[in-house]
Design an enzyme around this catalytic site. Structure first.
Site, PDB file in Angstrom:
ATOM      1  N   ARG A  47      45.172  50.195  67.010  1.00 21.89           N
ATOM      2  CA  ARG A  47      44.839  50.836  65.735  1.00 21.89           C
ATOM      3  C   ARG A  47      46.117  51.122  64.969  1.00 21.89           C
ATOM      4  O   ARG A  47      47.213  50.937  65.492  1.00 21.89           O
ATOM      5  CB  ARG A  47      44.028  52.111  65.975  1.00 21.89           C
ATOM      6  CG  ARG A  47      44.699  52.970  67.051  1.00 21.89           C
ATOM      7  CD  ARG A  47      44.695  54.414  66.819  1.00 21.89           C
ATOM      8  NE  ARG A  47      45.257  54.834  65.570  1.00 21.89           N
ATOM      9  CZ  ARG A  47      46.562  55.018  65.345  1.00 21.89           C
ATOM     10  NH1 ARG A  47      47.473  54.779  66.275  1.00 21.89           N
ATOM     11  NH2 ARG A  47      46.985  55.439  64.176  1.00 21.89           N
ATOM     12  N   GLY A  48      45.939  51.591  63.715  1.00 22.14           N
ATOM     13  CA  GLY A  48      47.088  51.761  62.826  1.00 22.14           C
ATOM     14  C   GLY A  48      47.220  50.463  62.038  1.00 22.14           C
ATOM     15  O   GLY A  48      47.181  49.369  62.629  1.00 22.14           O
ATOM     16  N   ALA A  49      47.354  50.597  60.708  1.00 17.30           N
ATOM     17  CA  ALA A  49      47.251  49.421  59.837  1.00 17.30           C
ATOM     18  C   ALA A  49      48.156  48.247  60.250  1.00 17.30           C
ATOM     19  O   ALA A  49      47.668  47.133  60.464  1.00 17.30           O
ATOM     20  CB  ALA A  49      47.500  49.858  58.395  1.00 17.30           C
ATOM     21  N   ARG A  90      37.363  45.718  60.747  1.00 15.33           N
ATOM     22  CA  ARG A  90      37.597  47.008  60.076  1.00 15.33           C
ATOM     23  C   ARG A  90      37.935  46.709  58.614  1.00 15.33           C
ATOM     24  O   ARG A  90      38.772  45.839  58.348  1.00 15.33           O
ATOM     25  CB  ARG A  90      38.753  47.793  60.733  1.00 15.33           C
ATOM     26  CG  ARG A  90      38.444  48.236  62.159  1.00 15.33           C
ATOM     27  CD  ARG A  90      39.453  49.258  62.660  1.00 15.33           C
ATOM     28  NE  ARG A  90      39.207  50.577  62.108  1.00 15.33           N
ATOM     29  CZ  ARG A  90      40.048  51.603  62.244  1.00 15.33           C
ATOM     30  NH1 ARG A  90      41.192  51.447  62.891  1.00 15.33           N
ATOM     31  NH2 ARG A  90      39.756  52.791  61.735  1.00 15.33           N
ATOM     32  N   GLN A 197      43.822  61.285  66.730  1.00 11.57           N
ATOM     33  CA  GLN A 197      45.050  60.475  66.791  1.00 11.57           C
ATOM     34  C   GLN A 197      46.298  61.346  66.726  1.00 11.57           C
ATOM     35  O   GLN A 197      47.332  60.998  67.293  1.00 11.57           O
ATOM     36  CB  GLN A 197      45.083  59.457  65.637  1.00 11.57           C
ATOM     37  CG  GLN A 197      44.089  58.314  65.760  1.00 11.57           C
ATOM     38  CD  GLN A 197      42.776  58.618  65.063  1.00 11.57           C
ATOM     39  OE1 GLN A 197      42.365  59.773  64.958  1.00 11.57           O
ATOM     40  NE2 GLN A 197      42.105  57.587  64.586  1.00 11.57           N
ATOM     41  N   ASP A 238      46.807  53.083  54.672  1.00 11.71           N
ATOM     42  CA  ASP A 238      46.059  51.857  55.015  1.00 11.71           C
ATOM     43  C   ASP A 238      45.922  50.887  53.849  1.00 11.71           C
ATOM     44  O   ASP A 238      45.761  49.687  54.060  1.00 11.71           O
ATOM     45  CB  ASP A 238      44.675  52.222  55.548  1.00 11.71           C
ATOM     46  CG  ASP A 238      44.805  52.825  56.934  1.00 11.71           C
ATOM     47  OD1 ASP A 238      45.133  54.025  57.025  1.00 11.71           O
ATOM     48  OD2 ASP A 238      44.642  52.083  57.919  1.00 11.71           O
ATOM     49  N   ASN A 248      44.150  56.686  53.360  1.00 15.22           N
ATOM     50  CA  ASN A 248      44.691  56.953  54.700  1.00 15.22           C
ATOM     51  C   ASN A 248      43.617  57.723  55.486  1.00 15.22           C
ATOM     52  O   ASN A 248      42.544  58.040  54.953  1.00 15.22           O
ATOM     53  CB  ASN A 248      46.001  57.739  54.613  1.00 15.22           C
ATOM     54  CG  ASN A 248      46.708  57.816  55.958  1.00 15.22           C
ATOM     55  OD1 ASN A 248      46.842  56.801  56.646  1.00 15.22           O
ATOM     56  ND2 ASN A 248      47.133  58.989  56.365  1.00 15.22           N
ATOM     57  N   LYS A 249      43.925  58.026  56.723  1.00 15.95           N
ATOM     58  CA  LYS A 249      42.983  58.697  57.632  1.00 15.95           C
ATOM     59  C   LYS A 249      42.280  59.879  56.973  1.00 15.95           C
ATOM     60  O   LYS A 249      42.908  60.652  56.233  1.00 15.95           O
ATOM     61  CB  LYS A 249      43.762  59.162  58.873  1.00 15.95           C
ATOM     62  CG  LYS A 249      42.982  59.889  59.926  1.00 15.95           C
ATOM     63  CD  LYS A 249      41.736  59.173  60.393  1.00 15.95           C
ATOM     64  CE  LYS A 249      41.968  57.747  60.844  1.00 15.95           C
ATOM     65  NZ  LYS A 249      40.710  56.951  60.976  1.00 15.95           N
TER      66      LYS A 249
HETATM   67  O1  MRU Z   1      41.679  54.733  62.264  1.00 16.85           O
HETATM   68  P1  MRU Z   1      43.144  54.540  62.530  1.00 16.85           P
HETATM   69  O2  MRU Z   1      43.653  55.319  63.697  1.00 16.85           O
HETATM   70  O3  MRU Z   1      43.510  53.067  62.612  1.00 16.85           O
HETATM   71  O4  MRU Z   1      43.850  55.115  61.230  1.00 16.85           O
HETATM   72  C1  MRU Z   1      45.233  55.014  61.111  1.00 16.85           C
HETATM   73  C2  MRU Z   1      45.808  55.631  59.914  1.00 16.85           C
HETATM   74  O5  MRU Z   1      45.131  56.143  59.065  1.00 16.85           O
HETATM   75  C3  MRU Z   1      47.309  55.508  59.770  1.00 16.85           C
HETATM   76  O6  MRU Z   1      47.843  56.613  59.098  1.00 16.85           O
HETATM   77  C4  MRU Z   1      47.624  54.236  58.975  1.00 16.85           C
HETATM   78  O7  MRU Z   1      46.946  53.144  59.501  1.00 16.85           O
HETATM   79  C5  MRU Z   1      49.084  53.952  58.943  1.00 16.85           C
HETATM   80  S1  MRU Z   1      49.713  53.402  60.504  1.00 16.85           S
HETATM   81  C6  MRU Z   1      51.350  53.067  60.300  1.00 16.85           C
END
Ligand code: MRU
Length: 348
Positions: A47-49, A90, A197, A238, A248-249
Protein backbone atom coordinates in the site's frame (compact mmCIF):
# COMPACT_ATOMS: atom_id res chain seq x y z
CA UNK A 1 12.98 -1.47 10.35
CA UNK A 2 12.72 -5.07 9.32
CA UNK A 3 15.56 -6.07 7.10
CA UNK A 4 13.04 -6.82 4.37
CA UNK A 5 12.37 -4.33 1.55
CA UNK A 6 8.79 -3.25 0.87
CA UNK A 7 9.06 -4.77 -2.63
CA UNK A 8 11.67 -7.19 -3.98
CA UNK A 9 12.03 -8.54 -7.54
CA UNK A 10 14.44 -11.42 -7.62
CA UNK A 11 15.01 -14.16 -10.25
CA UNK A 12 11.73 -13.36 -12.02
CA UNK A 13 9.77 -13.55 -8.77
CA UNK A 14 7.97 -10.81 -6.83
CA UNK A 15 8.07 -10.55 -3.04
CA UNK A 16 6.43 -7.99 -0.77
CA UNK A 17 6.54 -7.27 2.93
CA UNK A 18 2.97 -8.04 4.08
CA UNK A 19 1.99 -4.71 5.67
CA UNK A 20 -1.30 -6.00 7.10
CA UNK A 21 0.69 -8.07 9.62
CA UNK A 22 2.89 -5.22 10.88
CA UNK A 23 4.06 -4.38 13.46
CA UNK A 24 3.45 -7.69 15.23
CA UNK A 25 4.64 -10.02 12.47
CA UNK A 26 7.34 -9.17 9.96
CA UNK A 27 6.82 -11.49 7.02
CA UNK A 28 7.71 -11.41 3.34
CA UNK A 29 5.28 -13.11 0.97
CA UNK A 30 5.62 -14.16 -2.64
CA UNK A 31 3.05 -13.00 -5.19
CA UNK A 32 2.72 -15.95 -7.55
CA UNK A 33 0.06 -14.80 -9.98
CA UNK A 34 -1.51 -11.64 -11.31
CA UNK A 35 -4.58 -12.43 -9.16
CA UNK A 36 -2.32 -12.64 -6.10
CA UNK A 37 -1.04 -9.14 -6.90
CA UNK A 38 -4.52 -7.74 -7.48
CA UNK A 39 -5.62 -9.07 -4.08
CA UNK A 40 -2.45 -7.92 -2.31
CA UNK A 41 -3.03 -4.35 -3.58
CA UNK A 42 -6.77 -4.41 -2.78
CA UNK A 43 -6.23 -5.83 0.70
CA UNK A 44 -3.41 -3.32 1.42
CA UNK A 45 -0.72 -5.98 1.86
CA UNK A 46 1.24 -3.59 -0.30
CA UNK A 47 0.00 0.00 0.00
CA UNK A 48 0.96 3.65 -0.30
CA UNK A 49 0.67 5.34 -3.70
CA UNK A 50 4.25 4.91 -5.03
CA UNK A 51 4.60 1.35 -3.65
CA UNK A 52 1.39 0.30 -5.37
CA UNK A 53 2.79 1.61 -8.66
CA UNK A 54 6.11 -0.23 -8.30
CA UNK A 55 4.39 -3.47 -7.20
CA UNK A 56 1.98 -3.28 -10.15
CA UNK A 57 4.83 -2.72 -12.61
CA UNK A 58 6.63 -5.89 -11.45
CA UNK A 59 3.32 -7.76 -11.18
CA UNK A 60 2.87 -7.53 -14.96
CA UNK A 61 5.97 -9.74 -15.24
CA UNK A 62 4.78 -12.57 -12.99
CA UNK A 63 4.77 -15.80 -14.99
CA UNK A 64 5.08 -13.75 -18.17
CA UNK A 65 8.31 -15.31 -19.36
CA UNK A 66 6.48 -18.50 -20.23
CA UNK A 67 4.29 -16.47 -22.58
CA UNK A 68 7.25 -15.36 -24.68
CA UNK A 69 6.44 -18.01 -27.29
CA UNK A 70 3.42 -15.87 -28.24
CA UNK A 71 3.63 -13.58 -31.27
CA UNK A 72 4.64 -10.05 -30.28
CA UNK A 73 1.12 -8.89 -31.17
CA UNK A 74 -0.50 -11.38 -28.80
CA UNK A 75 2.13 -10.70 -26.14
CA UNK A 76 1.37 -6.95 -26.21
CA UNK A 77 -2.39 -7.65 -25.98
CA UNK A 78 -1.83 -9.94 -23.00
CA UNK A 79 0.19 -7.25 -21.19
CA UNK A 80 -2.54 -4.70 -21.94
CA UNK A 81 -5.19 -7.04 -20.48
CA UNK A 82 -3.11 -7.63 -17.35
CA UNK A 83 -2.49 -3.89 -16.91
CA UNK A 84 -6.21 -3.09 -17.18
CA UNK A 85 -7.00 -5.74 -14.57
CA UNK A 86 -4.40 -4.49 -12.08
CA UNK A 87 -5.45 -0.90 -12.65
CA UNK A 88 -8.93 -1.77 -11.37
CA UNK A 89 -7.62 -2.91 -7.96
CA UNK A 90 -7.66 0.57 -6.34
CA UNK A 91 -8.96 3.77 -7.97
CA UNK A 92 -7.61 6.79 -6.09
CA UNK A 93 -3.80 6.75 -6.27
CA UNK A 94 -2.70 7.94 -9.71
CA UNK A 95 0.70 6.25 -9.27
CA UNK A 96 -0.94 2.91 -10.11
CA UNK A 97 -2.14 3.93 -13.57
CA UNK A 98 1.03 6.01 -14.09
CA UNK A 99 3.27 2.94 -13.60
CA UNK A 100 1.03 0.62 -15.64
CA UNK A 101 0.74 3.10 -18.53
CA UNK A 102 4.48 3.58 -18.50
CA UNK A 103 5.03 -0.19 -18.65
CA UNK A 104 2.57 -0.63 -21.51
CA UNK A 105 3.98 2.32 -23.46
CA UNK A 106 7.46 0.79 -23.18
CA UNK A 107 6.36 -2.04 -25.51
CA UNK A 108 3.30 -0.72 -27.34
CA UNK A 109 3.73 -0.70 -31.14
CA UNK A 110 7.09 -2.50 -30.88
CA UNK A 111 5.82 -5.35 -33.05
CA UNK A 112 9.20 -5.73 -34.74
CA UNK A 113 10.64 -7.11 -31.46
CA UNK A 114 10.38 -10.72 -30.30
CA UNK A 115 8.27 -11.41 -27.23
CA UNK A 116 11.39 -12.21 -25.25
CA UNK A 117 12.86 -8.82 -26.19
CA UNK A 118 9.57 -7.20 -25.12
CA UNK A 119 9.74 -9.06 -21.81
CA UNK A 120 13.25 -7.74 -21.21
CA UNK A 121 12.13 -4.20 -22.06
CA UNK A 122 9.30 -4.51 -19.54
CA UNK A 123 11.63 -5.80 -16.85
CA UNK A 124 14.03 -2.90 -17.43
CA UNK A 125 11.17 -0.41 -17.25
CA UNK A 126 9.92 -1.86 -13.94
CA UNK A 127 13.42 -1.67 -12.47
CA UNK A 128 13.69 1.94 -13.67
CA UNK A 129 10.36 2.91 -12.05
CA UNK A 130 11.59 1.25 -8.85
CA UNK A 131 14.99 2.97 -8.72
CA UNK A 132 13.59 6.38 -9.72
CA UNK A 133 11.22 6.13 -6.75
CA UNK A 134 14.21 5.69 -4.41
CA UNK A 135 16.04 8.75 -5.84
CA UNK A 136 12.91 10.93 -5.75
CA UNK A 137 12.38 10.22 -2.03
CA UNK A 138 15.95 11.30 -1.32
CA UNK A 139 15.35 14.69 -3.00
CA UNK A 140 11.98 15.20 -1.26
CA UNK A 141 13.86 14.54 1.99
CA UNK A 142 16.47 17.19 1.23
CA UNK A 143 13.98 19.91 0.24
CA UNK A 144 11.61 19.13 3.11
CA UNK A 145 14.35 18.97 5.75
CA UNK A 146 14.97 22.70 5.19
CA UNK A 147 11.66 23.32 6.97
CA UNK A 148 12.74 21.42 10.10
CA UNK A 149 14.83 22.86 12.94
CA UNK A 150 15.74 21.61 16.42
CA UNK A 151 12.55 21.02 18.44
CA UNK A 152 10.19 21.39 15.46
CA UNK A 153 6.95 19.53 16.19
CA UNK A 154 5.45 17.79 13.15
CA UNK A 155 2.09 16.09 12.80
CA UNK A 156 1.64 13.40 10.15
CA UNK A 157 -1.33 11.28 9.12
CA UNK A 158 -1.44 7.73 7.72
CA UNK A 159 1.87 6.30 6.50
CA UNK A 160 3.89 7.96 3.77
CA UNK A 161 7.18 6.51 4.89
CA UNK A 162 9.61 3.75 3.91
CA UNK A 163 6.78 1.23 3.86
CA UNK A 164 4.76 3.23 1.33
CA UNK A 165 7.54 3.68 -1.22
CA UNK A 166 10.85 2.16 -2.24
CA UNK A 167 13.09 4.76 -0.59
CA UNK A 168 12.85 6.84 2.59
CA UNK A 169 9.25 7.86 2.06
CA UNK A 170 7.57 11.10 1.01
CA UNK A 171 6.02 12.77 4.09
CA UNK A 172 8.51 11.02 6.35
CA UNK A 173 11.53 11.67 4.09
CA UNK A 174 12.19 15.20 5.48
CA UNK A 175 12.06 13.72 8.99
CA UNK A 176 14.56 10.96 8.15
CA UNK A 177 16.87 13.48 6.47
CA UNK A 178 16.68 16.00 9.33
CA UNK A 179 17.30 13.22 11.86
CA UNK A 180 20.31 12.00 9.87
CA UNK A 181 21.63 15.59 9.92
CA UNK A 182 21.42 15.64 13.72
CA UNK A 183 18.30 17.85 13.92
CA UNK A 184 16.15 16.90 16.93
CA UNK A 185 12.54 16.83 15.75
CA UNK A 186 9.36 15.71 17.52
CA UNK A 187 6.80 13.80 15.47
CA UNK A 188 3.15 13.14 16.31
CA UNK A 189 1.58 10.28 14.35
CA UNK A 190 -2.21 10.10 13.93
CA UNK A 191 -3.29 6.49 14.36
CA UNK A 192 -5.45 6.73 11.19
CA UNK A 193 -8.68 4.81 11.61
CA UNK A 194 -9.98 2.49 10.28
CA UNK A 195 -6.88 0.54 9.22
CA UNK A 196 -4.36 2.16 11.58
CA UNK A 197 -1.54 2.89 9.13
CA UNK A 198 -0.30 5.62 11.50
CA UNK A 199 -0.26 3.36 14.55
CA UNK A 200 0.91 0.17 12.91
CA UNK A 201 3.32 1.58 10.33
CA UNK A 202 4.38 5.20 10.91
CA UNK A 203 5.01 4.91 14.65
CA UNK A 204 6.74 1.57 14.00
CA UNK A 205 9.16 2.86 11.38
CA UNK A 206 9.96 6.18 13.10
CA UNK A 207 10.52 4.55 16.47
CA UNK A 208 12.78 2.01 14.83
CA UNK A 209 14.80 4.86 13.27
CA UNK A 210 15.30 6.44 16.71
CA UNK A 211 13.12 9.47 15.92
CA UNK A 212 11.10 10.99 18.79
CA UNK A 213 7.56 9.89 17.83
CA UNK A 214 4.33 10.12 19.83
CA UNK A 215 1.24 8.20 18.75
CA UNK A 216 -2.14 9.93 19.11
CA UNK A 217 -5.70 8.93 18.21
CA UNK A 218 -7.10 10.91 15.28
CA UNK A 219 -9.49 12.86 17.51
CA UNK A 220 -6.59 14.18 19.64
CA UNK A 221 -4.97 16.28 16.90
CA UNK A 222 -6.90 19.47 17.77
CA UNK A 223 -5.94 19.20 21.43
CA UNK A 224 -2.26 18.63 20.63
CA UNK A 225 -2.29 21.60 18.22
CA UNK A 226 -4.03 23.81 20.78
CA UNK A 227 -1.18 23.13 23.22
CA UNK A 228 1.32 24.63 20.74
CA UNK A 229 3.05 21.29 20.16
CA UNK A 230 2.77 21.30 16.37
CA UNK A 231 4.80 23.69 14.16
CA UNK A 232 3.88 22.11 10.86
CA UNK A 233 1.96 19.25 9.28
CA UNK A 234 3.44 17.02 6.58
CA UNK A 235 1.35 14.32 4.92
CA UNK A 236 1.62 12.23 1.77
CA UNK A 237 -0.74 12.19 -1.19
CA UNK A 238 -2.48 9.89 -3.68
CA UNK A 239 -3.49 12.31 -6.45
CA UNK A 240 -3.19 16.06 -6.97
CA UNK A 241 -5.58 17.77 -9.40
CA UNK A 242 -4.61 20.62 -11.76
CA UNK A 243 -5.86 23.25 -9.29
CA UNK A 244 -3.85 21.79 -6.38
CA UNK A 245 -6.70 19.95 -4.61
CA UNK A 246 -5.11 16.83 -3.15
CA UNK A 247 -6.53 13.41 -2.24
CA UNK A 248 -4.94 11.59 0.68
CA UNK A 249 -5.96 9.14 3.42
CA UNK A 250 -9.36 9.82 4.99
CA UNK A 251 -8.95 12.35 7.80
CA UNK A 252 -6.33 14.45 6.02
CA UNK A 253 -8.83 17.19 5.16
CA UNK A 254 -9.82 17.44 8.84
CA UNK A 255 -6.17 17.87 9.81
CA UNK A 256 -5.78 20.62 7.18
CA UNK A 257 -8.84 22.47 8.52
CA UNK A 258 -7.45 22.26 12.05
CA UNK A 259 -4.05 23.48 10.87
CA UNK A 260 -5.72 26.51 9.26
CA UNK A 261 -7.56 27.26 12.53
CA UNK A 262 -4.34 27.12 14.55
CA UNK A 263 -2.30 28.93 11.89
CA UNK A 264 0.00 25.94 11.35
CA UNK A 265 1.59 25.42 7.88
CA UNK A 266 0.20 22.36 6.11
CA UNK A 267 2.50 20.64 3.58
CA UNK A 268 1.96 17.74 1.25
CA UNK A 269 5.04 15.74 0.23
CA UNK A 270 4.79 13.73 -2.98
CA UNK A 271 6.67 12.81 -6.14
CA UNK A 272 5.81 14.47 -9.45
CA UNK A 273 4.16 11.18 -10.48
CA UNK A 274 1.34 11.97 -8.03
CA UNK A 275 0.30 15.12 -9.94
CA UNK A 276 -2.50 14.39 -12.37
CA UNK A 277 -2.95 17.54 -14.40
CA UNK A 278 -5.63 15.80 -16.50
CA UNK A 279 -7.90 15.92 -13.45
CA UNK A 280 -9.25 19.46 -13.19
CA UNK A 281 -10.31 19.67 -9.54
CA UNK A 282 -10.59 17.50 -6.46
CA UNK A 283 -14.25 16.75 -7.14
CA UNK A 284 -13.16 14.81 -10.26
CA UNK A 285 -11.02 12.42 -8.17
CA UNK A 286 -12.59 8.99 -7.64
CA UNK A 287 -12.65 8.16 -3.94
CA UNK A 288 -12.35 4.49 -3.06
CA UNK A 289 -15.15 3.19 -0.81
CA UNK A 290 -14.09 0.14 1.18
CA UNK A 291 -15.81 -2.71 2.97
CA UNK A 292 -18.05 -1.87 5.97
CA UNK A 293 -16.33 -4.50 8.09
CA UNK A 294 -13.25 -2.26 8.37
CA UNK A 295 -15.40 0.22 10.32
CA UNK A 296 -17.52 -2.28 12.23
CA UNK A 297 -14.40 -4.03 13.53
CA UNK A 298 -11.40 -2.60 15.32
CA UNK A 299 -8.36 -4.68 14.45
CA UNK A 300 -10.35 -7.89 14.19
CA UNK A 301 -12.67 -7.27 17.17
CA UNK A 302 -16.30 -6.32 16.47
CA UNK A 303 -17.07 -2.91 17.99
CA UNK A 304 -20.42 -2.02 16.34
CA UNK A 305 -23.71 -3.82 15.56
CA UNK A 306 -23.34 -6.28 12.67
CA UNK A 307 -25.85 -4.71 10.31
CA UNK A 308 -25.25 -1.05 11.10
CA UNK A 309 -25.28 1.35 8.13
CA UNK A 310 -21.68 2.34 7.39
CA UNK A 311 -19.73 4.71 5.14
CA UNK A 312 -16.08 3.88 4.56
CA UNK A 313 -14.43 6.32 2.15
CA UNK A 314 -10.70 5.55 2.13
CA UNK A 315 -9.59 9.06 1.08
CA UNK A 316 -10.69 12.67 1.21
CA UNK A 317 -9.70 15.72 -0.80
CA UNK A 318 -7.98 18.67 0.85
CA UNK A 319 -8.89 21.91 -0.96
CA UNK A 320 -5.83 23.63 -2.42
CA UNK A 321 -6.39 26.82 -0.39
CA UNK A 322 -5.53 24.87 2.78
CA UNK A 323 -2.19 23.64 1.38
CA UNK A 324 0.88 25.76 2.20
CA UNK A 325 3.07 23.94 -0.33
CA UNK A 326 3.93 20.67 -2.08
CA UNK A 327 7.33 19.22 -1.17
CA UNK A 328 8.47 17.45 -4.36
CA UNK A 329 11.71 16.24 -5.93
CA UNK A 330 11.69 19.49 -7.93
CA UNK A 331 11.54 21.69 -4.83
CA UNK A 332 8.70 23.15 -2.76
CA UNK A 333 5.84 24.28 -5.00
CA UNK A 334 3.79 27.20 -3.66
CA UNK A 335 0.43 28.71 -4.68
CA UNK A 336 -1.12 29.82 -6.98
CA UNK A 337 -1.06 26.16 -7.99
CA UNK A 338 -2.70 26.38 -11.38
CA UNK A 339 0.32 28.39 -12.55
CA UNK A 340 3.06 26.94 -10.34
CA UNK A 341 2.23 23.30 -11.12
CA UNK A 342 2.26 23.95 -14.87
CA UNK A 343 5.59 25.73 -14.52
CA UNK A 344 7.11 22.96 -12.37
CA UNK A 345 6.05 20.31 -14.85
CA UNK A 346 6.99 22.34 -17.88
CA UNK A 347 3.50 22.45 -19.37
CA UNK A 348 1.98 25.24 -21.42
O1 MRU B 1 -4.85 3.23 1.80
P1 MRU B 1 -3.38 3.48 1.83
O2 MRU B 1 -2.70 2.99 3.07
O3 MRU B 1 -2.69 2.99 0.56
O4 MRU B 1 -3.26 5.07 1.82
C1 MRU B 1 -1.99 5.65 1.76
C2 MRU B 1 -1.97 7.11 1.83
O5 MRU B 1 -2.98 7.77 1.88
C3 MRU B 1 -0.61 7.75 1.75
O6 MRU B 1 -0.56 8.94 2.48
C4 MRU B 1 -0.29 8.05 0.28
O7 MRU B 1 -0.52 6.93 -0.52
C5 MRU B 1 1.11 8.52 0.09
S1 MRU B 1 2.30 7.23 0.32
C6 MRU B 1 3.82 7.89 0.03
Amino acid sequence: MPNIPTIRWSDDELYILDQTLLPVTVKEIKLSSIEDSYNAIKELKVRGAPAIGVAAAYSLLIDLKKETKLSSNDFISLVEKRAKYLNSSRPTAVNLSYALNRMFNAINNKKDKTSLELYNMLENEAKKIHSEDIDICQKIGEYGAELLKDNTGILTHCNAGRLAVSGIGTALAPMYTAHKNGVKIRVYADETRPLLQGARLTSFELQDAGIDVTLICDNMAAFIMSKGLIDLVIVGCDRVAENGDAANKIGTMGVAILAKHFNIPFYIACPSTTFDLNTKTGSDIIIEERDAKEVINFYGVQTAPSNIKVRNPAFDVTPSELITGFITEKGIIKPPYKESLKKAFDLK
